[in-house]
Design a protein around this motif. Structure first.
Motif, PDB file in Angstrom:
ATOM      1  N   MET A  16      42.924  35.671   9.454  1.00  0.00           N
ATOM      2  CA  MET A  16      43.770  34.568   9.893  1.00  0.00           C
ATOM      3  C   MET A  16      43.707  33.446   8.867  1.00  0.00           C
ATOM      4  N   LYS A  17      44.857  32.963   8.461  1.00  0.00           N
ATOM      5  CA  LYS A  17      44.899  31.876   7.481  1.00  0.00           C
ATOM      6  C   LYS A  17      44.645  30.552   8.164  1.00  0.00           C
ATOM      7  N   LYS A  18      43.703  29.795   7.628  1.00  0.00           N
ATOM      8  CA  LYS A  18      43.357  28.516   8.239  1.00  0.00           C
ATOM      9  C   LYS A  18      44.321  27.437   7.779  1.00  0.00           C
ATOM     10  N   SER A  19      44.659  26.546   8.677  1.00  0.00           N
ATOM     11  CA  SER A  19      45.523  25.435   8.329  1.00  0.00           C
ATOM     12  C   SER A  19      44.732  24.418   7.534  1.00  0.00           C
ATOM     13  N   LYS A  20      45.486  23.581   6.839  1.00  0.00           N
ATOM     14  CA  LYS A  20      44.854  22.557   6.021  1.00  0.00           C
ATOM     15  C   LYS A  20      44.026  21.607   6.868  1.00  0.00           C
ATOM     16  N   LYS A  21      44.462  21.402   8.119  1.00  0.00           N
ATOM     17  CA  LYS A  21      43.777  20.459   9.001  1.00  0.00           C
ATOM     18  C   LYS A  21      42.363  20.904   9.336  1.00  0.00           C
ATOM     19  N   SER A  22      42.086  22.213   9.202  1.00  0.00           N
ATOM     20  CA  SER A  22      40.777  22.725   9.595  1.00  0.00           C
ATOM     21  C   SER A  22      39.733  22.590   8.495  1.00  0.00           C
ATOM     22  N   LYS A  23      40.112  21.946   7.384  1.00  0.00           N
ATOM     23  CA  LYS A  23      39.192  21.855   6.254  1.00  0.00           C
ATOM     24  C   LYS A  23      38.698  20.431   6.027  1.00  0.00           C
ATOM     25  N   PHE A  24      37.606  20.332   5.269  1.00  0.00           N
ATOM     26  CA  PHE A  24      37.019  19.037   4.931  1.00  0.00           C
ATOM     27  C   PHE A  24      37.835  18.380   3.816  1.00  0.00           C
ATOM     28  N   GLY A  25      38.286  17.134   4.034  1.00  0.00           N
ATOM     29  CA  GLY A  25      38.903  16.352   2.979  1.00  0.00           C
ATOM     30  C   GLY A  25      37.846  15.675   2.135  1.00  0.00           C
ATOM     31  N   LEU A  26      38.261  14.920   1.106  1.00  0.00           N
ATOM     32  CA  LEU A  26      37.310  14.291   0.195  1.00  0.00           C
ATOM     33  C   LEU A  26      36.314  13.404   0.934  1.00  0.00           C
ATOM     34  N   GLY A  27      36.797  12.557   1.849  1.00  0.00           N
ATOM     35  CA  GLY A  27      35.900  11.651   2.579  1.00  0.00           C
ATOM     36  C   GLY A  27      34.857  12.401   3.380  1.00  0.00           C
ATOM     37  N   SER A  28      35.287  13.472   4.052  1.00  0.00           N
ATOM     38  CA  SER A  28      34.354  14.259   4.859  1.00  0.00           C
ATOM     39  C   SER A  28      33.354  15.020   3.988  1.00  0.00           C
ATOM     40  N   ILE A  29      33.796  15.452   2.785  1.00  0.00           N
ATOM     41  CA  ILE A  29      32.881  16.148   1.874  1.00  0.00           C
ATOM     42  C   ILE A  29      31.799  15.185   1.389  1.00  0.00           C
ATOM     43  N   VAL A  30      32.212  13.942   1.078  1.00  0.00           N
ATOM     44  CA  VAL A  30      31.246  12.928   0.655  1.00  0.00           C
ATOM     45  C   VAL A  30      30.223  12.683   1.755  1.00  0.00           C
ATOM     46  N   LEU A  31      30.692  12.526   3.000  1.00  0.00           N
ATOM     47  CA  LEU A  31      29.784  12.300   4.127  1.00  0.00           C
ATOM     48  C   LEU A  31      28.870  13.502   4.345  1.00  0.00           C
ATOM     49  N   LEU A  32      29.417  14.716   4.161  1.00  0.00           N
ATOM     50  CA  LEU A  32      28.602  15.924   4.284  1.00  0.00           C
ATOM     51  C   LEU A  32      27.495  15.919   3.234  1.00  0.00           C
ATOM     52  N   GLY A  33      27.836  15.511   2.005  1.00  0.00           N
ATOM     53  CA  GLY A  33      26.840  15.447   0.941  1.00  0.00           C
ATOM     54  C   GLY A  33      25.758  14.430   1.233  1.00  0.00           C
ATOM     55  N   ILE A  34      26.153  13.244   1.690  1.00  0.00           N
ATOM     56  CA  ILE A  34      25.176  12.202   2.041  1.00  0.00           C
ATOM     57  C   ILE A  34      24.281  12.683   3.174  1.00  0.00           C
ATOM     58  N   GLY A  59      33.816  22.525 -10.501  1.00  0.00           N
ATOM     59  CA  GLY A  59      35.192  22.415 -10.974  1.00  0.00           C
ATOM     60  C   GLY A  59      35.750  23.693 -11.560  1.00  0.00           C
ATOM     61  N   TYR A  60      34.899  24.713 -11.741  1.00  0.00           N
ATOM     62  CA  TYR A  60      35.358  25.995 -12.279  1.00  0.00           C
ATOM     63  C   TYR A  60      35.727  26.999 -11.182  1.00  0.00           C
ATOM     64  N   PHE A  61      35.203  26.794  -9.955  1.00  0.00           N
ATOM     65  CA  PHE A  61      35.351  27.803  -8.906  1.00  0.00           C
ATOM     66  C   PHE A  61      35.778  27.179  -7.580  1.00  0.00           C
ATOM     67  N   LYS A  62      36.383  27.977  -6.727  1.00  0.00           N
ATOM     68  CA  LYS A  62      36.737  27.540  -5.377  1.00  0.00           C
ATOM     69  C   LYS A  62      36.113  28.448  -4.322  1.00  0.00           C
ATOM     70  N   SER A  63      35.244  29.361  -4.751  1.00  0.00           N
ATOM     71  CA  SER A  63      34.601  30.298  -3.834  1.00  0.00           C
ATOM     72  C   SER A  63      33.365  29.676  -3.193  1.00  0.00           C
ATOM     73  N   ASN A  64      32.990  30.172  -1.993  1.00  0.00           N
ATOM     74  CA  ASN A  64      31.730  29.778  -1.365  1.00  0.00           C
ATOM     75  C   ASN A  64      30.549  30.225  -2.224  1.00  0.00           C
ATOM     76  N   PRO A  75      38.910  22.366  -3.404  1.00  0.00           N
ATOM     77  CA  PRO A  75      37.504  22.199  -3.794  1.00  0.00           C
ATOM     78  C   PRO A  75      37.284  21.998  -5.286  1.00  0.00           C
ATOM     79  N   LYS A  76      38.107  22.612  -6.134  1.00  0.00           N
ATOM     80  CA  LYS A  76      37.905  22.478  -7.575  1.00  0.00           C
ATOM     81  C   LYS A  76      38.109  21.038  -8.039  1.00  0.00           C
ATOM     82  N   LYS A  77      38.887  20.280  -7.280  1.00  0.00           N
ATOM     83  CA  LYS A  77      39.111  18.873  -7.607  1.00  0.00           C
ATOM     84  C   LYS A  77      38.202  17.956  -6.792  1.00  0.00           C
ATOM     85  N   ASN A  78      38.095  18.222  -5.481  1.00  0.00           N
ATOM     86  CA  ASN A  78      37.366  17.309  -4.598  1.00  0.00           C
ATOM     87  C   ASN A  78      35.851  17.437  -4.672  1.00  0.00           C
TER      88      ASN A  78
END
Length: 435
Positions: free
Chosen positions: A1-19, A65-70, A218-221
């Motif tokens: 099943m293809k996930k919608s964009k809404k189901s993913k972490f945006g830049l702000g959420s990725i930063v908070l996840l990192g912190i 920045g080279y990969f988008k894989s888990n 992910p390669k950008k964010n």
């Protein structure tokens, strides 16, 4: 099943996840231990480790920045040095994630005992730990959106008391508490011990790249998020040490709860101490939330790349790695309940560097191949080479027992790699090329 964009972490959420993945209970306890070793000079050690952790974070940012894989470090090392090296790093990374999650779950029960003594022992402790691990596993199971909201709330919740501590505490700093600047018994050993202690508080920045496929672009964010997260954490850590010394002075070396004690001496009094205590619980709960999301993604990356049986990569109807989540919960829970995880956690010493050093060296390999990424570490090869050299220096000064345990775990990965290679040949699988 293809996930919608809404189901993913945006830049702000990725930063908070990192912190959230970096800041745990250590931030509330570390100032006193660092001061015992280096006094006021502990501030310079923070700056030293900020440069080291920042250099490593830059290397991880370029690699992301080279990969988008888990997979994070596992992917970077596999693509740079081959499947066997990647398997070693991936396996060690997952083992440490499991032990770290178990340790933090038990730590939450211990912290909770400050306001509910029964939570620290017996059946009550087992119930608290079980509810925490299983509950977070279920939240993670039912979708990225729910996990994202829990992570964001927990991260903001843990930062509020720290921000209050810095803003209010700065007005109670006494300049005389910073003398002498250099302790009389300064030595290479005391410096290295303090450096290792403080460095461990910075670990976790590398884990957010484990879940790249659950993030928007992910390669950008990811490179941007890693840099932003480590910068924010570095500022927090330095300022908390500065304010703690400024308020408590030499008393800082004799307290087990430095931030609580320092906050209690501000205008907020005992209420300030309670705010920090609440922040400690939120902080440990938050890092458990981050672990419940990131740990299964480490397992998923191994399965997606045929390093574990393919069924482990099976997704739920919500697009989450259901089998990997269940497996992570099943492995973390008994370790947290057994109490033996404290000894096992020693392998994190070597395993952390088994990710850091190869990733820094992988940057040199990717550049030599002419690979194109979204971010490049400045100053040529200086940063990855410097980060590698200082890492080796820290390892040289690490606890010998931790090194032996860590090396033993690395050796364990060798036969497991060949077992999985034979399994793949039997079932017609091949190691996946990362994107």
């Amino acid at each position: 099943m293809k996930k919608s964009k809404k189901s993913k972490f945006g830049l702000g959420s990725i930063v908070l996840l990192g912190i959230n993945a970096i800041i745990g209970s250590g931030i509330f306890l570390m100032p006193g231990n660092a001061y015992k070793l280096m006094g006021t000079s502990s501030l310079f050690v923070y700056l030293f480790i900020t440069v080291l952790a920042g250099s490593m974070a830059l290397c991880f940012a370029e690699a992301a920045g080279y990969f988008k894989s888990n997979g994070g470090a596992y992917i970077y090392v596999k693509e740079a040095f081959g499947n066997a090296a990647g398997f070693e790093v991936g396996l060690m990374k997952y083992i440490v994630q499991i032990i770290a999650w178990a340790t933090m779950a038990a730590g939450f029960a211990t912290a909770l005992s400050a306001i509910w003594p029964a939570a620290a022992a017996g059946a009550t402790k087992a119930i608290v730990i079980s509810i925490l691990i299983i509950g977070l596993g279920l939240i993670n199971f039912f979708g990225v959106n729910l996990t994202k909201y829990v992570n964001n709330i927990a991260t903001i919740g843990k930062l509020i008391p720290l921000i209050l501590f810095i803003i209010i505490g700065i007005f109670f700093v006494q300049g005389g508490n910073f003398t002498p600047i250099v302790p009389e018994e300064l030595s290479t050993k005391s410096f290295s011990d303090a450096a290792i202690l403080i460095f461990y508080a910075f670990t976790g920045f590398e884990s957010i790249s484990t879940a790249a496929e659950d993030m928007e672009n992910p390669k950008k964010n990811l490179p941007r998020a890693i840099i932003i997260a480590i910068t924010i954490v570095s500022i927090f850590y330095f300022m908390i040490q500065f304010v703690s010394i400024g308020i408590l002075g030499s008393d800082l070396s004799s307290t087990d709860v430095p931030v609580v004690d320092a906050m209690a001496k501000t205008i907020l009094g005992s209420a300030g101490g309670m705010i920090v205590t609440a922040g400690t619980l939120i902080s440990i709960g938050g890092i458990n939330a981050a672990a419940s999301f990131l740990t299964p993604r480490g397992c998923l990356a191994l399965a997606e790349n045929a390093m574990l049986p393919k069924f482990v990569a099976k997704k739920t109807r919500w697009g989450t790695p259901g089998v990997a989540i269940a497996l992570s919960v099943v492995l973390a829970l008994p370790i947290a309940l057994s109490g033996s995880f404290t000894t096992l956690a020693a392998i994190s010493v070597i395993s952390r560097f088994s990710q850091y050093i190869p990733t820094c060296l992988a940057i040199l390999v990717f550049r030599k191949r002419g690979m194109e990424g979204t971010f490049k570490v400045p100053f040529g090869a200086l940063v990855p080479v410097l980060a590698t050299a200082v890492s080796i220096w820290l390892l040289f000064h690490a606890d010998p027992k931790s090194l032996v345990i860590g090396l033993g775990a690395l050796l364990l990965g060798i036969p497991l790699y060949f077992i999985m290679k034979k399994y793949n040949q039997k079932h017609g699988y091949s190691f996946k090329q990362s994107e």
